[in-house]
Design a protein around this motif. Structure first.
Motif, PDB file in Angstrom:
ATOM      1  N   ARG A   1       0.872  -1.176   0.000  1.00 48.92           N
ATOM      2  CA  ARG A   1       0.000   0.000   0.000  1.00 48.92           C
ATOM      3  C   ARG A   1       0.909   1.227   0.000  1.00 48.92           C
ATOM      4  O   ARG A   1       1.706   1.407   0.909  1.00 48.92           O
ATOM      5  CB  ARG A   1      -0.900   0.009   1.232  1.00 48.92           C
ATOM      6  CG  ARG A   1      -1.805  -1.216   1.367  1.00 48.92           C
ATOM      7  CD  ARG A   1      -2.461  -1.256   2.736  1.00 48.92           C
ATOM      8  NE  ARG A   1      -1.458  -1.237   3.805  1.00 48.92           N
ATOM      9  CZ  ARG A   1      -1.723  -0.936   5.082  1.00 48.92           C
ATOM     10  NH1 ARG A   1      -2.953  -0.624   5.450  1.00 48.92           N
ATOM     11  NH2 ARG A   1      -0.763  -0.954   5.987  1.00 48.92           N
TER      12      ARG A   1
ATOM     13  N   GLN B   1      -1.664  -0.574  -4.337  1.00 47.30           N
ATOM     14  CA  GLN B   1      -2.656   0.488  -4.135  1.00 47.30           C
ATOM     15  C   GLN B   1      -1.923   1.804  -3.938  1.00 47.30           C
ATOM     16  O   GLN B   1      -0.914   1.867  -3.224  1.00 47.30           O
ATOM     17  CB  GLN B   1      -3.523   0.204  -2.906  1.00 47.30           C
ATOM     18  CG  GLN B   1      -4.518  -0.926  -3.099  1.00 47.30           C
ATOM     19  CD  GLN B   1      -5.291  -1.187  -1.819  1.00 47.30           C
ATOM     20  OE1 GLN B   1      -4.698  -1.487  -0.775  1.00 47.30           O
ATOM     21  NE2 GLN B   1      -6.608  -1.080  -1.870  1.00 47.30           N
TER      22      GLN B   1
ATOM     23  N   HIS C   1      -8.925   5.499 -11.724  1.00 51.74           N
ATOM     24  CA  HIS C   1      -8.717   4.053 -11.566  1.00 51.74           C
ATOM     25  C   HIS C   1      -7.417   3.725 -10.837  1.00 51.74           C
ATOM     26  O   HIS C   1      -7.193   2.574 -10.474  1.00 51.74           O
ATOM     27  CB  HIS C   1      -8.715   3.369 -12.941  1.00 51.74           C
ATOM     28  CG  HIS C   1     -10.048   3.380 -13.611  1.00 51.74           C
ATOM     29  ND1 HIS C   1     -11.111   2.613 -13.188  1.00 51.74           N
ATOM     30  CD2 HIS C   1     -10.499   4.090 -14.684  1.00 51.74           C
ATOM     31  CE1 HIS C   1     -12.150   2.822 -13.976  1.00 51.74           C
ATOM     32  NE2 HIS C   1     -11.807   3.724 -14.880  1.00 51.74           N
ATOM     33  N   GLN C   2      -6.567   4.729 -10.640  1.00 46.85           N
ATOM     34  CA  GLN C   2      -5.272   4.475  -9.991  1.00 46.85           C
ATOM     35  C   GLN C   2      -5.214   4.990  -8.561  1.00 46.85           C
ATOM     36  O   GLN C   2      -4.523   4.401  -7.733  1.00 46.85           O
ATOM     37  CB  GLN C   2      -4.137   5.118 -10.809  1.00 46.85           C
ATOM     38  CG  GLN C   2      -3.880   4.443 -12.143  1.00 46.85           C
ATOM     39  CD  GLN C   2      -2.699   5.051 -12.871  1.00 46.85           C
ATOM     40  OE1 GLN C   2      -2.273   6.177 -12.599  1.00 46.85           O
ATOM     41  NE2 GLN C   2      -2.147   4.308 -13.819  1.00 46.85           N
TER      42      GLN C   2
ATOM     43  N   ALA D   1      -6.530   5.391  -5.003  1.00 48.65           N
ATOM     44  CA  ALA D   1      -7.505   4.715  -4.132  1.00 48.65           C
ATOM     45  C   ALA D   1      -8.114   5.659  -3.102  1.00 48.65           C
ATOM     46  O   ALA D   1      -9.251   5.451  -2.655  1.00 48.65           O
ATOM     47  CB  ALA D   1      -6.837   3.539  -3.420  1.00 48.65           C
TER      48      ALA D   1
ATOM     49  N   SER E   1     -12.452   9.258  -5.784  1.00 46.65           N
ATOM     50  CA  SER E   1     -11.725   8.531  -4.748  1.00 46.65           C
ATOM     51  C   SER E   1     -12.101   9.115  -3.387  1.00 46.65           C
ATOM     52  O   SER E   1     -12.180  10.338  -3.237  1.00 46.65           O
ATOM     53  CB  SER E   1     -10.221   8.655  -4.956  1.00 46.65           C
ATOM     54  OG  SER E   1      -9.849   8.292  -6.273  1.00 46.65           O
TER      55      SER E   1
ATOM     56  N   ILE F   1      -9.914   1.998   3.404  1.00 48.90           N
ATOM     57  CA  ILE F   1     -10.092   1.838   1.957  1.00 48.90           C
ATOM     58  C   ILE F   1      -9.390   0.569   1.479  1.00 48.90           C
ATOM     59  O   ILE F   1      -9.956  -0.223   0.715  1.00 48.90           O
ATOM     60  CB  ILE F   1      -9.539   3.066   1.213  1.00 48.90           C
ATOM     61  CG1 ILE F   1     -10.319   4.320   1.595  1.00 48.90           C
ATOM     62  CG2 ILE F   1      -9.594   2.846  -0.300  1.00 48.90           C
ATOM     63  CD1 ILE F   1      -9.694   5.606   1.081  1.00 48.90           C
ATOM     64  N   ALA F   2      -8.154   0.380   1.942  1.00 46.23           N
ATOM     65  CA  ALA F   2      -7.376  -0.790   1.508  1.00 46.23           C
ATOM     66  C   ALA F   2      -8.059  -2.086   1.909  1.00 46.23           C
ATOM     67  O   ALA F   2      -7.992  -3.087   1.184  1.00 46.23           O
ATOM     68  CB  ALA F   2      -5.966  -0.724   2.101  1.00 46.23           C
TER      69      ALA F   2
ATOM     70  N   PRO G   1     -14.808   3.164  -2.933  1.00 48.72           N
ATOM     71  CA  PRO G   1     -14.852   4.299  -3.847  1.00 48.72           C
ATOM     72  C   PRO G   1     -16.109   4.260  -4.712  1.00 48.72           C
ATOM     73  O   PRO G   1     -16.697   3.200  -4.935  1.00 48.72           O
ATOM     74  CB  PRO G   1     -13.581   4.106  -4.707  1.00 48.72           C
ATOM     75  CG  PRO G   1     -13.306   2.651  -4.654  1.00 48.72           C
ATOM     76  CD  PRO G   1     -13.771   2.194  -3.288  1.00 48.72           C
TER      77      PRO G   1
END
Length: 278
Positions: free
Chosen positions: A14, A83, A105-106, A108, A206, A267-268, A274
């Motif tokens: 991450r 991530q 899309h990249q 997070a 995001s 989030i991770a 998202p």
């Protein structure tokens, strides 16, 4: 590309990219970076193009150069992690939001720390609030040698730290605390960046942690409220009552570190989803 003043702290898959503010340095993000790294994250505190040198180095660049260096750093970090989170202080928060808008899309999640769309805090003189006129002055070639000098309290409620930062700025070593003043032409570019990011805020999908000092001396809470209103993402507002603008190093930095680590970790782990961009 790793620059002179960058720091890189290896952790798990991450990754967090941290972006400093205008005329600032990666040092203002280091304590936050260490805290996130202690929570397991891989952290890159990047140096923006044109920064950590002299005024001429900064004036040789504009907001597109600063943003290009953010994109390069993001690509480099993405090669090492699964991530990508991005966090920025002051102008760095605007660059972080733009990266999230451009790369849904990249990215997070986003840490929006003391976002500065306008210098409208209580310590800012009225003359400095006329920054919307600076792009015209720059186009006309006026004021290249002029700058707004930093004024106490320098974004810091912590008086001991304020004196240390003030001494570092006066020393002339810009890699520690940045430049003593904000050149007019660089502020002109900040104004142009601000207008661009305002338009793109609805494209931010995001999740955002929007952290701001409730008594910010440089940028009022209205800047944070703008982000909360305009982004198309789940957003959490964290108001810090015992800090000024430099919330990444001021009195409540531990609170900021804890909230940031918990927010990114959620989030991770899939606890904060998202918004779909499809």
């Amino acid at each position: 590309m790793i620059r002179q003043a960058d720091f890189f702290l290896e952790g798990d898959r991450r990754g967090v990219l941290l972006i400093h503010g205008l005329t600032g340095t990666p040092m203002e993000m280091r304590l936050l970076g260490k805290g996130l790294n202690n929570a397991g994250f891989t952290v890159h505190g990047m140096q923006l193009a044109g920064h950590c040198g002299d005024t001429d180095d900064l004036l040789a660049t504009g907001w597109r150069d600063w943003y290009a260096s953010v994109e390069q750093a993001a690509d480099a970090l993405l090669a090492k992690v699964d991530q990508l989170f991005v966090g920025g202080l002051s102008m760095g928060a605007l660059l972080a939001l733009k990266l999230a808008a451009d790369r849904p899309h990249q990215v997070a999640g986003v840490g929006v720390y003391g976002a500065t769309f306008r210098y409208d805090g209580w310590s800012i003189p009225w003359s400095a609030r006329l920054s919307f006129l600076l792009p015209l002055a720059k186009r006309l070639g006026l004021g290249r040698a002029r700058a707004f000098l930093e004024q106490p309290p320098y974004g810091l409620r912590d008086e001991r730290l304020r004196e240390q930062v003030s001494a570092a700025m006066r020393s002339g070593d810009s890699t520690i605390a940045g430049l003593l003043g904000n050149p007019w032409h660089s502020l002109a570019d900040l104004h142009l960046l601000s207008m661009q990011v305002r338009r793109q805020l609805p494209e931010v999908v995001s999740p955002c942690l929007v952290a701001h000092a409730s008594d910010d001396d440089v940028a009022s809470v209205r800047n944070a409220e703008l982000v909360m209103r305009r982004v198309s993402a789940p957003a959490e507002l964290l108001l810090l009552e015992d800090s000024y603008h430099m919330i990444t190093i001021d009195k409540q930095r531990r609170t900021l570190i804890e909230h940031s680590a918990r927010f990114f970790d959620g989030i991770a782990a899939g606890r904060t989803a998202p918004v779909s961009v499809d």
